[in-house]
Design an enzyme around this catalytic site. Sequence first.
Site, PDB file in Angstrom:
ATOM      1  N   ASP A 367       7.585   7.048  13.832  1.00 29.11           N
ATOM      2  CA  ASP A 367       6.191   6.578  13.826  1.00 29.11           C
ATOM      3  C   ASP A 367       5.514   6.905  15.152  1.00 29.11           C
ATOM      4  OD1 ASP A 367       3.922   4.374  13.450  1.00 29.11           O
ATOM      5  OD2 ASP A 367       4.948   4.538  11.524  1.00 29.11           O
ATOM      6  N   ASP A 368       4.463   6.171  15.454  1.00 30.66           N
ATOM      7  CA  ASP A 368       3.609   6.390  16.619  1.00 30.66           C
ATOM      8  C   ASP A 368       4.440   6.477  17.917  1.00 30.66           C
ATOM      9  OD1 ASP A 368       1.521   6.420  18.365  1.00 30.66           O
ATOM     10  OD2 ASP A 368       0.668   4.498  17.726  1.00 30.66           O
ATOM     11  N   TRP A 478      -0.275   9.558   7.769  1.00 30.57           N
ATOM     12  CA  TRP A 478      -1.613   9.853   8.317  1.00 30.57           C
ATOM     13  C   TRP A 478      -2.334   8.531   8.525  1.00 30.57           C
ATOM     14  CZ3 TRP A 478      -4.513  14.859   7.717  1.00 30.57           C
ATOM     15  CH2 TRP A 478      -5.852  14.755   8.140  1.00 30.57           C
ATOM     16  N   ASP A 479      -2.526   8.159   9.782  1.00 33.30           N
ATOM     17  CA  ASP A 479      -3.072   6.836  10.092  1.00 33.30           C
ATOM     18  C   ASP A 479      -4.538   6.922  10.515  1.00 33.30           C
ATOM     19  OD1 ASP A 479      -2.932   4.082  10.449  1.00 33.30           O
ATOM     20  OD2 ASP A 479      -1.039   4.168  11.541  1.00 33.30           O
ATOM     21  N   ASN A 481      -6.875   4.061  12.699  1.00 34.33           N
ATOM     22  CA  ASN A 481      -6.742   2.699  13.205  1.00 34.33           C
ATOM     23  C   ASN A 481      -7.975   2.082  13.851  1.00 34.33           C
ATOM     24  OD1 ASN A 481      -4.131   1.807  12.481  1.00 34.33           O
ATOM     25  ND2 ASN A 481      -3.242   3.225  13.933  1.00 34.33           N
ATOM     26  N   ASP A 549       0.210  -3.795   6.861  1.00 35.26           N
ATOM     27  CA  ASP A 549       1.158  -4.019   7.958  1.00 35.26           C
ATOM     28  C   ASP A 549       1.890  -5.341   7.780  1.00 35.26           C
ATOM     29  OD1 ASP A 549       0.819  -1.691   9.318  1.00 35.26           O
ATOM     30  OD2 ASP A 549      -0.617  -2.467  10.774  1.00 35.26           O
TER      31      ASP A 549
HETATM   32  C1  GLA Z   1      -0.845   1.193  12.253  1.00 42.40           C
HETATM   33  C2  GLA Z   1       0.090   1.289  11.068  1.00 42.40           C
HETATM   34  C3  GLA Z   1       1.482   0.929  11.463  1.00 42.40           C
HETATM   35  C4  GLA Z   1       1.927   1.814  12.590  1.00 42.40           C
HETATM   36  C5  GLA Z   1       0.952   1.698  13.744  1.00 42.40           C
HETATM   37  C6  GLA Z   1       1.292   2.696  14.849  1.00 42.40           C
HETATM   38  O1  GLA Z   1      -1.093  -0.099  12.601  1.00 42.40           O
HETATM   39  O2  GLA Z   1      -0.362   0.480  10.007  1.00 42.40           O
HETATM   40  O3  GLA Z   1       2.344   1.058  10.361  1.00 42.40           O
HETATM   41  O4  GLA Z   1       2.017   3.145  12.156  1.00 42.40           O
HETATM   42  O5  GLA Z   1      -0.368   1.956  13.347  1.00 42.40           O
HETATM   43  O6  GLA Z   1       0.433   2.607  15.913  1.00 42.40           O
END
Ligand code: GLA
Length: 727
Positions: A367-368, A478-479, A481, A549
């Site tokens: 992930d991130d 692919w996020d 935010n 989340d």
């Molecule tokens: C969002 C996503 C999470 C994760 C974070 C990473 O909040 O919903 O699942 O990928 O970003 O920064």
Amino acid sequence: MISFDENKKILKLDTKNSSYVIGIYDENYILNLYYGAYLPDCNLWGNIKRHKNASFSPANPHIPHEEFSSDVEPMEYSCNGSGDFRISALAIKNADGNSVTDIRYVSHKIYKGKPDLSPLPHVYLNNDAEADTLEILAEDKVTGALVTLYYTAFNDLDVITRSVKVTNGGGNALDIERVFSMCLDLPDMDYDLITLYGRHAKERSREQRPLAHGIQGIASKRGSSSHTQNPFAALLRHGADENQGDAYGFNLVYSGNFEFSAECDFSATTRVIMGINPTDFSWHLEAGESFQSPEAVMVYTNEGLGEMSRIFHRLYINNLVRGKYKYEKRPLLINSWEAAYFDFDTDKLVEFASHAKEFGIDMLVMDDGWFGKRNDDTNSLGDWFVNEEKLEGGLGVLIDRVNALGMKFGIWYEPEMISPDSELFRAHPDWYIHVPNRESSIGRNQYVIDMSREDVRDNIWNQMYSVLSKNKVDYLKWDFNRNISEAGSALLPPERSKEFFHRFVLGTYDLMDRLTKAFPDMLIENCSGGGGRFDAGMLYYSPQIWTSDNTDPIERLSIQFGTSLCYPASTMGAHVSASSRTGYETKGNVALWGTFGYELDPTKLCESDRETVKQQVKDYHKYYDLIHYGDLYRLVDPYFDPYKAVWSFVAPDKSEALVTYVIMREKFCDIQFIRLRGLDKNKFYRNEETGEVYSGALLMNAGINITGKIWRDGESLMLHFTEVKND
Ligand code: GLA
């Protein structure tokens, strides 16, 4: 099937169990005569003539005054400023500066198949025999605006899709101020409106209220479809429920600002419109230019909300989701986010992978935090190159080690964002979304990048391509935010500045289109701070979307029940995490209603939880087809019952059913029954756990008693029934 009765001047669209009827009236007004259960005939002209009920309603001077006013008749596509005072689907500002709009029928055509709405995401056909299309061409004589109303009626599914194209056929420039994708006038207001509201970590919770006089509805102006309201709404006739009665469902195939409104007027009729939110929207059309609206999907059934959902599910599984993983089994993944957040390196990820492999998990998702110098959320979005301090030797080394374990590899991106602290921002300080002379708001320490610009998209795409083409990446999350504020693009002239939001969405779709074309075998999962962009537009590019989340299984129930009103299980990202409100069994049972996966540190599981996880992996494979392609029955919805949630999946041929029962809150004394639905009453089914055999009729009418099997908060059970065949 679509037909035209020349004498009656009636166009009739029929699906298997529903009819939609349009009439061409005097002076070429296009009227909406009916939408509901299938009608064999169309003798409907008597159902208009509502003028005696008018209230100060102006009328067309060429039609006898007592007969017609567009203020009270059911207008097929309502226009602003010409005597219909209810909410308008269309408003076009002409060269004189006024927004009076009045479209009349010119011609129509009917054909097999469905038009391709690319570059907009849309419902597609697998073959032309699946549906027929009607195009009605209408014209506003004064401005020369040509308006094409598109309708596609599915033969075997009770679905009608709609969209609208406006072409400037006149000599002067026009500005579209409102262009909704659909408009529907129903002759009464005896309905509840059901919508899905929420916030981060509490997306798509059901809300239900009776329609009232005036305008009610939902909208987003956040730049995305949003956590707050989903672009879905249903009308449920009073007295109808999950299992019976009239239900209308509306869903927009769009990921940006939207509006759904229902207006009940003084005559107690209801008008529904759904489309791009007119706030902060207008579209400039020079002579000859066109604008195509997004697509709206309408479902009608008289078998209640449950069947409405199943119709949406079948449509989206077969006619919206695309690519390799439409029907192919998706890899079972473990995601690093809740396990490590930003704190990982190659060795840690490989350790996760090697433990996960032991459980039978197929793929590690990083992930991130793998790019630029990102060790927290304050920087580096836009710098899509590998952080070699974390991933020593580069991405290839990590992927090779993960692959050597026999596991696939996935990665995280947030392509529409830019951190002020990034190399990209320093090189292109004008690329973030902002307006002149106004300080920009910041969200999660980041700005949104101007996806309406091709040069920006090219830059992001080149960066992505360089990583993805050199490395074996099987999956991409692919996020997105943050929401968009102070919206504007440096490249748009003032008369086009309100095109920005839609151009942004088109830009995002363009980038997703490049991705799906360049890497057709890659599984894409959409995400937006959980499920903030869970919509049918995104499903066209990614067959699954991270639902929320919030991975607490009890909290997830209302989210998953709500989401399921429109979207199938195969699209709902659902993971087992370390969140501790219930044991692993219930975490798994709830996550199985979705794409299933893990989001935890596998090295920290105790021995008994490891065994539970291994069993869950087996269940994932065993029930994959049943859950991904079966029919969902919501048996007890937590919207109505604070104590328990019960749902089931039934195989399309009714040969098998899986029931899940979760206790949200302990309630002593009550006998616990499960009454199934959707089985064949004449078939016999074996309870795979006990070996007992029951008729479908018994399971659906008497039900089975599970009292005492589970009773504590957070406990759950699954029951699997399989058909007993007489050989
Ligand atoms: C969002 C996503 C999470 C994760 C974070 C990473 O909040 O919903 O699942 O990928 O970003 O920064």
